[in-house]
Design an enzyme around this catalytic site. Structure first.
Site, PDB file in Angstrom:
ATOM      1  N   ASP A   9     122.291  -9.800  21.711  1.00  0.00           N
ATOM      2  CA  ASP A   9     121.671  -9.146  20.566  1.00  0.00           C
ATOM      3  C   ASP A   9     120.719  -8.077  21.094  1.00  0.00           C
ATOM      4  O   ASP A   9     119.799  -8.382  21.847  1.00  0.00           O
ATOM      5  CB  ASP A   9     120.918 -10.190  19.736  1.00  0.00           C
ATOM      6  CG  ASP A   9     120.509  -9.657  18.379  1.00  0.00           C
ATOM      7  OD1 ASP A   9     120.697  -8.447  18.124  1.00  0.00           O
ATOM      8  OD2 ASP A   9     119.984 -10.460  17.585  1.00  0.00           O
ATOM      9  N   ASP A 103     125.023  -4.071  16.935  1.00  0.00           N
ATOM     10  CA  ASP A 103     124.115  -4.445  18.023  1.00  0.00           C
ATOM     11  C   ASP A 103     124.204  -5.911  18.420  1.00  0.00           C
ATOM     12  O   ASP A 103     123.313  -6.428  19.072  1.00  0.00           O
ATOM     13  CB  ASP A 103     122.681  -4.095  17.640  1.00  0.00           C
ATOM     14  CG  ASP A 103     122.097  -5.082  16.666  1.00  0.00           C
ATOM     15  OD1 ASP A 103     122.846  -5.543  15.783  1.00  0.00           O
ATOM     16  OD2 ASP A 103     120.913  -5.403  16.791  1.00  0.00           O
ATOM     17  N   GLU A 104     125.276  -6.571  18.028  1.00  0.00           N
ATOM     18  CA  GLU A 104     125.378  -8.003  18.295  1.00  0.00           C
ATOM     19  C   GLU A 104     126.813  -8.359  18.610  1.00  0.00           C
ATOM     20  O   GLU A 104     127.720  -7.832  17.964  1.00  0.00           O
ATOM     21  CB  GLU A 104     125.048  -8.745  16.999  1.00  0.00           C
ATOM     22  CG  GLU A 104     123.840  -9.603  16.998  1.00  0.00           C
ATOM     23  CD  GLU A 104     123.732 -10.306  15.655  1.00  0.00           C
ATOM     24  OE1 GLU A 104     124.328 -11.379  15.520  1.00  0.00           O
ATOM     25  OE2 GLU A 104     123.080  -9.755  14.750  1.00  0.00           O
TER      26      GLU A 104
END
Ligand SMILES: [Mg+2]
Length: 382
Positions: A9, A103-104
């Site tokens: 993350d 973003d993960e």
């Protein structure tokens, strides 16, 4: 064989990319947000979080909390570019990379061991390489399943690495508040609180039968599993589809404009169903119109933000029709609606126009009862 799942993350991703591109902003309260009056905060830098600014919060409220904050509109193309760099690093270790949002991502490392060494080493390497190669900070969590891996990366934030071994799962979970478990929203948490259940440890003391009577058989069972850190959800790699579309050639040419619009709405719904099934958001809507004489027009429009909302896609598709010159006397032979510039979904950063829940409900009803069960206004039958 035990599973090894890794969750990466990025820390305050959008804000960090802005700080990377504008070094003078580093350490300042940077807030990437949609415009007022309806915009919400997509990402707040850690400096902004000190003022209480959180993602999902209306921009207006963030401005009250942090009047000196630096408010920037999102630049999804740039974030996507960085996300691709990160994904490229991740996919060196396994093809089983599931991007959850820009973003993960989850990685299934079970089986990568022979090639890359023990999962601990892979985790350390990823945790070191991402900041080195992108200049962005990330948090990494490792556990026997997705549930635990995500909670581990959360515990490691910002910038840390946490590995939860199978024998540590229960003690790691027990101290967490129940709302940290996925699927436990504010409503469920409030109901549990009423019953005196605040932590995962508390939840684990509640017998299955009682949980079932509180939340129904399915909900009760799910909570019972979560409290024990049980989660079998597989890591599903998302194939990168660049566009999705639906086209129909009509047996009889269509002349009435209302009929054409209704068809565009219907096709938009079909496209959105697929978009959602693939857990993607679209940034561009396209239409294709072919006339009886085979002349073909395509029009497209860029959306102000990525979406998987049927109503938005349908409205844009119908709006694009006004930019098509219909030759007099010509019927429409073929219609198509497409979406492009797709990005991974799940995290819906800026629901500026519509309550995202509405789209979810539409989609659920249609999944249950078939695509004809619910149509948008005016998308009458063929
Ligand atoms: Mg993040």
């Amino acid at each position: 064989m035990p599973r090894w799942i890794l969750h990466v993350d990025m820390d305050a991703f959008y804000a960090s990319v802005e700080e990377l591109d504008h070094p003078e902003l580093r350490g300042k309260p940077v807030i990437v947000a949609g415009p007022e009056p309806r915009g919400v905060v997509a990402t707040a830098s850690y400096a902004a979080r000190q003022f209480g600014v959180r993602s999902g919060m209306p921009t207006t409220q963030a401005k009250r909390l942090c009047p000196h904050g630096i408010f920037l509109p999102p630049r999804f193309d740039r974030y996507e570019e960085m996300a691709q760099k990160i994904r490229a690093i991740l996919s060196e270790y396994t093809p089983l990379v599931e991007p959850v949002s820009l973003d993960e991502a989850f990685l299934d490392l079970s089986g990568s061991e022979l090639l890359y060494g023990p999962p601990e080493r892979i985790a350390e390497e990823i945790h070191m390489r991402i900041p080195k190669e992108t200049n962005l900070s990330c948090s990494v969590g490792v556990g026997p399943n997705k549930l635990v891996a995500k909670l581990a990366s959360d515990a490691a934030k910002p910038g840390g690495l946490k590995i939860v071994y199978p024998e540590e799962v229960q003690s790691f979970l027990d101290q967490l508040p129940v709302e940290k478990l996925w699927g436990v929203g504010p409503k469920t948490a409030a109901r549990l609180e009423e019953k005196g259940v605040r932590t995962v440890y508390d939840l684990r003391q509640v017998p299955l039968g009682l949980l079932r009577s509180w939340f129904g058989p399915k909900g009760g069972e799910a909570l019972w599993q979560l409290a024990r850190g049980l989660d079998e959800t597989p890591v599903v790699p998302v194939r990168e589809s660049k566009s999705l579309s639906h086209e129909v050639t009509y047996a009889q040419d269509i002349f009435a404009k209302e009929k054409v619009e209704a068809e565009l709405r219907r096709l938009a719904l079909l496209v959105v169903d697929r978009l959602r099934a693939e857990r993607l958001l679209a940034q561009t809507v396209q239409i294709k119109v072919r006339f009886a004489d085979f002349t073909t027009c395509t029009r497209q429009t860029k959306l102000p933000e990525p979406t998987d909302q049927a109503m938005i896609v349908a409205a844009e598709a119908v709006g694009l029709l006004s930019r098509v010159q219909i030759p007099p006397g010509q019927g429409v032979r073929l219609l198509g609606v497409g979406v492009a510039d797709l990005v991974p979904a799940t995290f819906r950063p800026l629901p500026l126009f519509l309550d995202p829940k509405l789209g979810d409900v539409l989609c659920e009803v249609r999944q249950k009862f078939g695509t004809d069960a619910l149509r948008l206004g005016n998308s009458s039958s063929k």
